[in-house]
Design an enzyme around this catalytic site. Structure first.
Site, PDB file in Angstrom:
ATOM      1  CG  ASP A   1      -1.821   1.180   1.302  1.00  0.00           C
ATOM      2  OD1 ASP A   1      -2.453   1.509   0.276  1.00  0.00           O
ATOM      3  OD2 ASP A   1      -1.890   1.813   2.368  1.00  0.00           O
TER       4      ASP A   1
ATOM      5  CG  ASP B   1      -1.349   7.590   0.501  1.00  0.00           C
ATOM      6  OD1 ASP B   1      -0.380   7.446  -0.261  1.00  0.00           O
ATOM      7  OD2 ASP B   1      -2.330   8.288   0.211  1.00  0.00           O
TER       8      ASP B   1
END
Length: 169
Positions: A10, A12
């Site tokens: 991922d 952020d």
């Protein structure tokens, strides 16, 4: 012939600090250990793939072009430190968007749906049995589950320490 192993990351909250819809160069702050973690995974033969929901596009906070430029900047910043990201998949869609073109009730790419992971597996001949995901949200882990790869939750701190522990080093 088996495919390549991959780590789905991922963006952020895992690779970069989640500053709330980051999309400008001044928003870019790598998480501690991000470059070392990616280098470690590269050295072990893993293809590193970013999979990121980017509803800021649908919400009209920034354009798809800005999102792509920011993702490219992250890839360049990591590459400058010897950390190679092999691919980036980003989902700009959201059910409550303001920009008509990006409004979708349940886009197959938007995590917790597995679309980005499944597409990456297809595009890069990835072996799901030798791959895993690192995310910071329940939706990341659910997308991994639906794609048939293990998911691990990163709650902050040093990403390389987390990866070392995960790999049992």
């Amino acid at each position: 012939m088996t495919g390549v192993p991959a780590v789905f990351l991922d963006r952020d909250g895992v690779l970069i600090e989640d500053t709330g819809y980051p999309h400008l160069e001044e928003h870019l702050r790598l998480v501690p250990g991000a470059d070392a973690a990616v280098r470690r995974l590269n050295a072990l033969g893993f293809l590193c793939v970013i999979v990121t929901n980017q509803s800021g596009v649908a919400r009209g906070l920034f354009t798809e072009a800005q999102m792509k430029a920011f993702n490219a900047l992250i890839v360049r910043k990591l590459a400058a430190k010897g950390a190679i990201i092999g691919a980036v998949y980003a989902c700009p869609y959201h059910s409550e968007g303001r920009v008509e073109a990006y409004i979708h009730p349940d886009h197959p790419d938007r995590k917790p749906n597995p679309g980005m992971i499944l597409r990456a597996i297809q595009d890069h001949q990835i072996d799901p049995a030798r791959s895993f995901l690192i995310g910071d949200q329940p939706s990341d882990l659910e997308a991994a589950r639906r794609a048939g790869v293990p998911g691990f939750r990163f709650d902050g701190g040093d990403l390389d320490d987390f990866v070392k522990e995960l790999l049992g080093h």
